[in-house]
Scaffold this active site. Structure first.
Site, PDB file in Angstrom:
ATOM      1  CG  PHE A 150     -15.943 -15.394  -2.008  1.00  0.00           C
ATOM      2  CD1 PHE A 150     -17.302 -15.705  -2.041  1.00  0.00           C
ATOM      3  CD2 PHE A 150     -15.025 -16.379  -2.354  1.00  0.00           C
ATOM      4  CE1 PHE A 150     -17.729 -16.984  -2.417  1.00  0.00           C
ATOM      5  CE2 PHE A 150     -15.456 -17.659  -2.729  1.00  0.00           C
ATOM      6  CZ  PHE A 150     -16.813 -17.954  -2.753  1.00  0.00           C
ATOM      7  CD1 TRP A 183      -3.810 -18.714  -0.054  1.00  0.00           C
ATOM      8  CD2 TRP A 183      -2.807 -16.852  -0.757  1.00  0.00           C
ATOM      9  NE1 TRP A 183      -2.463 -18.946  -0.119  1.00  0.00           N
ATOM     10  CE2 TRP A 183      -1.830 -17.814  -0.549  1.00  0.00           C
ATOM     11  CE3 TRP A 183      -2.421 -15.563  -1.197  1.00  0.00           C
ATOM     12  CZ2 TRP A 183      -0.482 -17.570  -0.755  1.00  0.00           C
ATOM     13  CZ3 TRP A 183      -1.086 -15.317  -1.409  1.00  0.00           C
ATOM     14  CH2 TRP A 183      -0.135 -16.316  -1.193  1.00  0.00           C
ATOM     15  CD  GLN A 301      10.430 -15.665 -43.159  1.00  0.00           C
ATOM     16  OE1 GLN A 301      10.888 -16.705 -42.718  1.00  0.00           O
ATOM     17  NE2 GLN A 301      10.307 -15.446 -44.449  1.00  0.00           N
ATOM     18  CD  GLU A 385     -12.574 -16.514  -8.563  1.00  0.00           C
ATOM     19  OE1 GLU A 385     -13.594 -17.075  -8.996  1.00  0.00           O
ATOM     20  OE2 GLU A 385     -12.567 -15.391  -8.030  1.00  0.00           O
ATOM     21  N   GLY A 386      -9.965 -21.908  -8.570  1.00  0.00           N
ATOM     22  CA  GLY A 386      -9.748 -23.218  -9.188  1.00  0.00           C
ATOM     23  C   GLY A 386      -8.450 -23.177  -9.961  1.00  0.00           C
TER      24      GLY A 386
HETATM   25  C1  LIG Z   1      -3.697 -13.510  -5.124  1.00  0.00           C
HETATM   26  C2  LIG Z   1      -4.725 -14.502  -4.708  1.00  0.00           C
HETATM   27  C3  LIG Z   1      -6.009 -14.076  -4.405  1.00  0.00           C
HETATM   28  C4  LIG Z   1      -6.967 -14.991  -3.968  1.00  0.00           C
HETATM   29  N1  LIG Z   1      -8.228 -14.550  -3.623  1.00  0.00           N
HETATM   30  C5  LIG Z   1      -9.102 -15.425  -3.018  1.00  0.00           C
HETATM   31  C6  LIG Z   1     -10.356 -14.942  -2.504  1.00  0.00           C
HETATM   32  O1  LIG Z   1     -10.711 -13.771  -2.657  1.00  0.00           O
HETATM   33  N2  LIG Z   1     -11.154 -15.817  -1.824  1.00  0.00           N
HETATM   34  C7  LIG Z   1     -10.806 -17.138  -1.650  1.00  0.00           C
HETATM   35  O2  LIG Z   1     -11.573 -17.857  -1.004  1.00  0.00           O
HETATM   36  N3  LIG Z   1      -9.632 -17.610  -2.139  1.00  0.00           N
HETATM   37  C8  LIG Z   1      -8.779 -16.796  -2.813  1.00  0.00           C
HETATM   38  N4  LIG Z   1      -7.569 -17.256  -3.293  1.00  0.00           N
HETATM   39  C9  LIG Z   1      -7.199 -18.653  -3.036  1.00  0.00           C
HETATM   40  C10 LIG Z   1      -7.182 -19.531  -4.264  1.00  0.00           C
HETATM   41  O3  LIG Z   1      -8.474 -19.789  -4.727  1.00  0.00           O
HETATM   42  C11 LIG Z   1      -6.382 -20.786  -3.913  1.00  0.00           C
HETATM   43  O4  LIG Z   1      -5.016 -20.392  -3.848  1.00  0.00           O
HETATM   44  C12 LIG Z   1      -6.578 -21.912  -4.889  1.00  0.00           C
HETATM   45  O5  LIG Z   1      -7.875 -22.443  -4.788  1.00  0.00           O
HETATM   46  C13 LIG Z   1      -5.555 -23.038  -4.685  1.00  0.00           C
HETATM   47  O6  LIG Z   1      -5.445 -23.400  -3.362  1.00  0.00           O
HETATM   48  P1  LIG Z   1      -3.999 -23.517  -2.690  1.00  0.00           P
HETATM   49  O7  LIG Z   1      -3.249 -22.268  -2.958  1.00  0.00           O
HETATM   50  O8  LIG Z   1      -4.217 -23.912  -1.286  1.00  0.00           O
HETATM   51  O9  LIG Z   1      -3.285 -24.663  -3.501  1.00  0.00           O
HETATM   52  P2  LIG Z   1      -3.425 -26.244  -3.272  1.00  0.00           P
HETATM   53  O10 LIG Z   1      -4.870 -26.623  -3.235  1.00  0.00           O
HETATM   54  O11 LIG Z   1      -2.575 -26.646  -2.131  1.00  0.00           O
HETATM   55  O12 LIG Z   1      -2.801 -26.782  -4.638  1.00  0.00           O
HETATM   56  C14 LIG Z   1      -1.391 -26.858  -4.854  1.00  0.00           C
HETATM   57  C15 LIG Z   1      -1.177 -27.607  -6.157  1.00  0.00           C
HETATM   58  O13 LIG Z   1      -1.711 -28.942  -6.037  1.00  0.00           O
HETATM   59  C16 LIG Z   1      -2.594 -29.191  -7.112  1.00  0.00           C
HETATM   60  N5  LIG Z   1      -3.663 -30.095  -6.647  1.00  0.00           N
HETATM   61  C17 LIG Z   1      -4.437 -29.972  -5.533  1.00  0.00           C
HETATM   62  N6  LIG Z   1      -5.316 -30.965  -5.480  1.00  0.00           N
HETATM   63  C18 LIG Z   1      -5.122 -31.727  -6.576  1.00  0.00           C
HETATM   64  C19 LIG Z   1      -5.731 -32.902  -7.096  1.00  0.00           C
HETATM   65  N7  LIG Z   1      -6.752 -33.499  -6.481  1.00  0.00           N
HETATM   66  N8  LIG Z   1      -5.263 -33.416  -8.258  1.00  0.00           N
HETATM   67  C20 LIG Z   1      -4.248 -32.825  -8.922  1.00  0.00           C
HETATM   68  N9  LIG Z   1      -3.624 -31.703  -8.478  1.00  0.00           N
HETATM   69  C21 LIG Z   1      -4.068 -31.168  -7.326  1.00  0.00           C
HETATM   70  C22 LIG Z   1      -3.145 -27.839  -7.520  1.00  0.00           C
HETATM   71  O14 LIG Z   1      -3.632 -27.846  -8.862  1.00  0.00           O
HETATM   72  C23 LIG Z   1      -1.905 -26.973  -7.345  1.00  0.00           C
HETATM   73  O15 LIG Z   1      -1.108 -27.073  -8.501  1.00  0.00           O
HETATM   74  C24 LIG Z   1      -6.624 -16.360  -3.823  1.00  0.00           C
HETATM   75  C25 LIG Z   1      -5.339 -16.789  -4.181  1.00  0.00           C
HETATM   76  C26 LIG Z   1      -4.398 -15.884  -4.600  1.00  0.00           C
HETATM   77  C27 LIG Z   1      -3.028 -16.370  -4.954  1.00  0.00           C
END
Ligand SMILES: Cc1cc2nc3c(=O)[nH]c(=O)nc-3n(C[C@H](O)[C@H](O)[C@H](O)COP(=O)(O)OP(=O)(O)OC[C@H]3O[C@@H](n4cnc5c(N)ncnc54)[C@H](O)[C@@H]3O)c2cc1C
Length: 406
Positions: A150, A183, A301, A385-386
């Site tokens: 996905f 990812w 404990q 997933e969020g």
């Molecule tokens: C092992 C793994 C498997 C995955 N598999 C899939 C997959 O199959 N398909 C897919 O599509 N994706 C996948 N993902 C991606 C995953 O859904 C994203 O990593 C995730 O949505 C976060 O995006 P990012 O890593 O770019 O972080 P960012 O969006 O850059 O976030 C970084 C930090 O900023 C914070 N942040 C961002 N925006 C805000 C806001 N408005 N307010 C407050 N805080 C905020 C976030 O909470 C986080 O702490 C996968 C990720 C991993 C690690």
């Protein structure tokens, strides 16, 4: 999908017996049907036989045991809620939750493979695809002959997928797809990808992109310290010609992938509690066996406090998950309710893993026990997933009517 033969799989099978017993402090089993309990038992048996003996070695070697994909299909783990006509299980959402719980009790990476296939690949093809598309892909995905992935997240758009730049143009006879996803669970081995991309009008649509299409590559992401037995990678589209019949026309807009995520997040809520149960159960048994100061550490404990708090949190999460499952069955579960369940379960599991690690002392950092593996896995589960914070903000928006993340 190329699947390694068993002869090619150089995994060491542990000789240690998986003695897992699930906690059921408030007799939640009384609220399950006989069918639910049978499904749970069969998946638990499968995990003990197929996952527990190899998972430590697979994780240490960062090896995705792809030969299990076909076996997951055989036990009906793929698409449990999809109608049987398409190869699915025709089951309810509580059955789906129980399957996720048991598989993640074995390993979060294995559960990731299964929930991506079920909720993020089969679900959109079933929900937004036409009859021809359903018949073309769902039976193979259900049986494990096909593996899917996905593609929503992009290098520059994670928490904010609406900003995606992956796009397609209508070329008359086909669509031309360009962009990249990052990812993506299962991508390096997947036969097909459900990809979310913008049309020329800027509207998000789902397209099924198949391995072998010119310009489509799936480089693997290496050096992960989490979900090491799950394969993760990119999806790169360089002028990929996607046939028009691969567009999922049933729903467009960001709401379409978000509906898939609701289903997957529900499964994650149950799965994370499976990992928590494994940590708790291992800690309970270790505490009874480990002698210090001439007594089992279970007699102290401070150890009892840890175990009592773990059991309390697991029990609360089990009931939250069950209630959301009932609402899913009735078609009444909201995104915010599912966010609460996912967020609560993952937080609960991470805290429990950390406490269980302490109870295991130094042994807790080794592969002799599942704790450190679960702990590292759960860091991904907390983010994908969020993220944990985004789910909090979804709840905040529900409470106040003011979305704070935009
Ligand atoms: C092992 C793994 C498997 C995955 N598999 C899939 C997959 O199959 N398909 C897919 O599509 N994706 C996948 N993902 C991606 C995953 O859904 C994203 O990593 C995730 O949505 C976060 O995006 P990012 O890593 O770019 O972080 P960012 O969006 O850059 O976030 C970084 C930090 O900023 C914070 N942040 C961002 N925006 C805000 C806001 N408005 N307010 C407050 N805080 C905020 C976030 O909470 C986080 O702490 C996968 C990720 C991993 C690690």
């Amino acid at each position: 999908m190329h699947t390694d033969t068993l002869e090619e799989v150089l995994l060491t099978r542990s000789t240690k017996t998986d003695a897992f017993e699930s906690p059921d402090f408030l007799l939640l089993d009384d609220l399950l049907t006989e069918e639910h309990k049978l499904i749970r038992q069969s998946v638990r048996d499968f995990v003990k036989k197929e996952i527990s003996p190899i998972i430590e070695d697979a994780c240490q070697k960062a090896y995705f045991p792809d030969y299990l994909v076909k076996k997951f299909g055989e036990i009906g783990a793929f698409g449990p809620t999809i109608p049987m006509k398409y190869g699915g299980g025709g089951m309810d959402y509580i059955s789906y939750g129980l399957i996720m719980q048991e598989i993640e009790r074995g390993d979060s990476g294995m559960r990731s493979t299964v929930s991506v296939q079920s909720s993020l690949v089969m679900y959109p093809i079933y929900k937004f695809g036409n009859e021809q598309q359903r018949m073309r892909w769902l039976p193979g995905l259900a049986s494990g002959d096909l593996l899917g992935c996905f593609g929503l997240t992009e290098p520059d758009h994670g928490s904010n997928p609406s900003g995606m730049t992956t796009n397609f143009k209508d070329m008359g006879t086909h669509y031309l797809l360009n962009g990249a996803k990052m990812w993506i669970s299962n991508s390096p081995k997947a036969d097909l990808a459900v990809v979310w991309a913008k049309s020329e009008e800027g509207r998000i649509h789902g397209l099924v992109v198949e391995r072998g299409m010119d310009g489509f590559t799936t480089p693997e992401t290496h050096n992960k310290w989490s979900l090491r037995a799950s394969c993760t990678g990119e999806l790169v589209f360089d002028n990929v010609k996607v046939p028009k019949e691969n567009l999922l026309t049933g729903k467009s807009g960001l709401g379409a992938p978000m509906l898939c995520l609701d289903s997957a997040r529900f499964g994650i809520a149950w799965g994370a509690i499976g990992a928590a149960m494994d940590c708790y159960d291992s800690a309970r048994r270790y505490a009874a066996e480990r002698i210090q100061f001439d007594k089992p550490i279970a007699s102290f404990q401070l150890t009892q406090k840890k175990l009592a708090e773990m059991l309390t949190e697991i029990t609360k999460a089990q009931f939250l998950n069950l209630r959301v499952g009932q609402l899913m069955n009735e078609g009444r579960a909201t995104t915010a309710q599912i966010s609460m369940a996912k967020r609560n379960a993952v937080e609960t599991a991470i805290v429990i893993a950390r406490e269980a690690r302490q109870i295991h002392g130094g042994m807790g950092i080794t592969g002799e026990y599942p704790i450190m593996r679960h702990m590292a896995n759960l860091e991904s589960v907390l983010t994908y997933e969020g993220t944990h914070d985004i789910h909090l903000l979804i709840l905040g928006a529900e409470i106040t009517g003011i979305p704070a993340f935009k």
